[in-house]
Scaffold this active site. Structure first.
Site, PDB file in Angstrom:
ATOM      1  N   LYS A   1       7.026 -56.364 -70.329  1.00  0.00           N
ATOM      2  CA  LYS A   1       7.492 -57.219 -71.619  1.00  0.00           C
ATOM      3  C   LYS A   1       5.275 -57.944 -71.405  1.00  0.00           C
ATOM      4  CE  LYS A   1      11.371 -58.540 -71.857  1.00  0.00           C
ATOM      5  NZ  LYS A   1      12.777 -59.861 -71.261  1.00  0.00           N
ATOM      6  N   GLY A   2       5.077 -58.080 -69.770  1.00  0.00           N
ATOM      7  CA  GLY A   2       3.903 -58.667 -69.196  1.00  0.00           C
ATOM      8  C   GLY A   2       2.422 -58.236 -70.156  1.00  0.00           C
TER       9      GLY A   2
ATOM     10  N   GLU B   1      -1.921 -52.827 -68.648  1.00  0.00           N
ATOM     11  CA  GLU B   1      -0.689 -53.668 -67.821  1.00  0.00           C
ATOM     12  C   GLU B   1      -1.634 -55.267 -67.375  1.00  0.00           C
ATOM     13  OE1 GLU B   1       1.142 -53.646 -65.438  1.00  0.00           O
ATOM     14  OE2 GLU B   1       1.817 -51.576 -64.938  1.00  0.00           O
TER      15      GLU B   1
ATOM     16  N   ASP C   1       0.626 -56.007 -58.490  1.00  0.00           N
ATOM     17  CA  ASP C   1       0.472 -56.167 -57.090  1.00  0.00           C
ATOM     18  C   ASP C   1       0.851 -55.623 -56.218  1.00  0.00           C
ATOM     19  OD1 ASP C   1       1.533 -57.297 -55.562  1.00  0.00           O
ATOM     20  OD2 ASP C   1       3.064 -59.085 -56.778  1.00  0.00           O
TER      21      ASP C   1
ATOM     22  N   LYS D   1      -4.385 -57.609 -57.624  1.00  0.00           N
ATOM     23  CA  LYS D   1      -3.672 -58.386 -56.811  1.00  0.00           C
ATOM     24  C   LYS D   1      -4.197 -57.649 -55.455  1.00  0.00           C
ATOM     25  CE  LYS D   1      -0.259 -61.587 -56.964  1.00  0.00           C
ATOM     26  NZ  LYS D   1       1.368 -61.704 -57.238  1.00  0.00           N
TER      27      LYS D   1
ATOM     28  N   VAL E   1       2.305 -65.630 -59.938  1.00  0.00           N
ATOM     29  CA  VAL E   1       1.202 -66.240 -61.164  1.00  0.00           C
ATOM     30  C   VAL E   1       2.187 -66.205 -62.030  1.00  0.00           C
ATOM     31  CG1 VAL E   1      -1.407 -66.550 -60.030  1.00  0.00           C
ATOM     32  CG2 VAL E   1      -0.203 -64.640 -61.418  1.00  0.00           C
TER      33      VAL E   1
ATOM     34  N   ASP F   1       5.650 -63.474 -66.495  1.00  0.00           N
ATOM     35  CA  ASP F   1       7.064 -64.585 -67.049  1.00  0.00           C
ATOM     36  C   ASP F   1       6.911 -65.272 -65.378  1.00  0.00           C
ATOM     37  OD1 ASP F   1       8.227 -62.544 -65.944  1.00  0.00           O
ATOM     38  OD2 ASP F   1       9.947 -63.385 -66.657  1.00  0.00           O
TER      39      ASP F   1
ATOM     40  N   ARG G   1       5.552 -66.652 -70.561  1.00  0.00           N
ATOM     41  CA  ARG G   1       5.323 -66.000 -71.182  1.00  0.00           C
ATOM     42  C   ARG G   1       4.086 -66.721 -72.286  1.00  0.00           C
ATOM     43  NH1 ARG G   1       7.386 -61.178 -68.955  1.00  0.00           N
ATOM     44  NH2 ARG G   1       9.448 -61.434 -68.970  1.00  0.00           N
TER      45      ARG G   1
HETATM   46  P1  5GP Z   1       4.010 -53.939 -58.034  1.00  0.00           P
HETATM   47  O1  5GP Z   1       4.459 -52.717 -58.841  1.00  0.00           O
HETATM   48  O2  5GP Z   1       2.381 -53.898 -58.761  1.00  0.00           O
HETATM   49  O3  5GP Z   1       3.860 -54.586 -57.211  1.00  0.00           O
HETATM   50  O4  5GP Z   1       4.689 -55.063 -59.387  1.00  0.00           O
HETATM   51  C1  5GP Z   1       4.319 -54.884 -60.561  1.00  0.00           C
HETATM   52  C2  5GP Z   1       4.666 -55.551 -61.642  1.00  0.00           C
HETATM   53  O5  5GP Z   1       5.164 -56.987 -60.707  1.00  0.00           O
HETATM   54  C3  5GP Z   1       3.803 -56.320 -62.374  1.00  0.00           C
HETATM   55  O6  5GP Z   1       4.061 -55.979 -64.093  1.00  0.00           O
HETATM   56  C4  5GP Z   1       4.537 -58.094 -62.739  1.00  0.00           C
HETATM   57  O7  5GP Z   1       6.155 -57.867 -63.516  1.00  0.00           O
HETATM   58  C5  5GP Z   1       5.585 -58.519 -61.548  1.00  0.00           C
HETATM   59  N1  5GP Z   1       4.558 -59.056 -60.525  1.00  0.00           N
HETATM   60  C6  5GP Z   1       3.740 -58.866 -59.880  1.00  0.00           C
HETATM   61  N2  5GP Z   1       2.837 -59.764 -59.718  1.00  0.00           N
HETATM   62  C7  5GP Z   1       3.685 -61.242 -59.876  1.00  0.00           C
HETATM   63  C8  5GP Z   1       3.283 -62.371 -60.507  1.00  0.00           C
HETATM   64  O8  5GP Z   1       2.005 -62.667 -59.841  1.00  0.00           O
HETATM   65  N3  5GP Z   1       3.507 -62.916 -61.347  1.00  0.00           N
HETATM   66  C9  5GP Z   1       4.609 -61.926 -62.652  1.00  0.00           C
HETATM   67  N4  5GP Z   1       4.776 -63.173 -63.082  1.00  0.00           N
HETATM   68  N5  5GP Z   1       4.604 -61.292 -62.178  1.00  0.00           N
HETATM   69  C10 5GP Z   1       3.950 -60.379 -61.519  1.00  0.00           C
END
Ligand code: 5GP
Length: 186
Positions: free
Chosen positions: A49-50, A105, A109, A137, A159, A165, A171
């Site tokens: 949903k982000g 996106e 992360d 990040k 964040v 969220d 959100r």
């Molecule tokens: P990744 O697979 O890159 O580690 O994670 C991606 C997903 O993790 C993002 O789409 C998001 O939903 C969640 N996420 C990663 N870091 C953050 C953050 O700092 N804050 C929030 N609210 N969600 C995050």
């Protein structure tokens, strides 16, 4: 900034990126994306949903006519660490074979979710597949991913806001901020 009016101000530690900075960045990104896809049909794919806010605002900043579709995936089990195991909760409605596809996106992360998404959508034979993310990040990266458009590189902190969220809250904040420790029991 109307943090207090939204009654969420006490939950926030800092405002990392203001609404004005986000708006200006999306205009810049949109200009670059317009130039890249001039004369082409573009499908933008938002990851629920982000990415709802960034999809809505980026789409309106673009001059290129686009079609829009959505995917929902889940990569997190318990806690906030990406497992790399991704499940499709909602697939695309569109057949992307032969189409120019841009994944939009909210945040990258570890990169594990996006890496899986790129290989999944790539196997459907789109004409092209690129990525635009509002936030990234760099210190958290576990896989190297070629991302064409990045709004902001941010520190390795959790964040919220502008689509992101914590336990489904925050959100609708118009900016990106960090949470006060009392919110998550820190
Ligand atoms: P990744 O697979 O890159 O580690 O994670 C991606 C997903 O993790 C993002 O789409 C998001 O939903 C969640 N996420 C990663 N870091 C953050 C953050 O700092 N804050 C929030 N609210 N969600 C995050």
């Amino acid at each position: 900034m109307r943090v207090d009016a939204k009654d969420m101000g006490a939950d926030l530690k800092t405002v990392l990126i203001t609404k004005e900075e986000i708006d200006a960045k999306l205009v810049d990104l949109a200009a670059e994306i317009d130039a890249e896809y001039a004369g082409k049909d573009l499908l933008i794919v938002g990851v629920l949903k982000g990415a709802v806010m960034v999809m809505a605002d980026l789409a309106r900043a673009l001059s290129t006519p686009v079609t829009m579709d959505w995917m929902a995936v889940s990569s997190y089990g318990a806690g906030t660490q990406s497992s790399g195991v991704v499940r499709i909760l909602k697939d695309l409605d569109t057949d992307i074979k032969g189409k120019h596809v841009l994944i939009v996106e909210d945040i990258i992360d570890s990169g594990l979710t996006l890496s899986w998404l790129i290989s999944n959508l790539g196997s459907r034979e789109p004409a092209s597949l690129k990525v635009c993310t509002l936030l990234r990040k760099p210190e958290a990266a576990k896989v190297a991913i070629d991302v064409e458009w990045v709004g902001f590189d941010i520190p390795n902190e959790f964040v919220v806001g502008y689509g992101l969220d914590y336990a489904e809250k925050y959100r609708n904040l118009p900016f990106v901020g960090t949470l006060a420790p009392h919110v998550y029991g820190g």
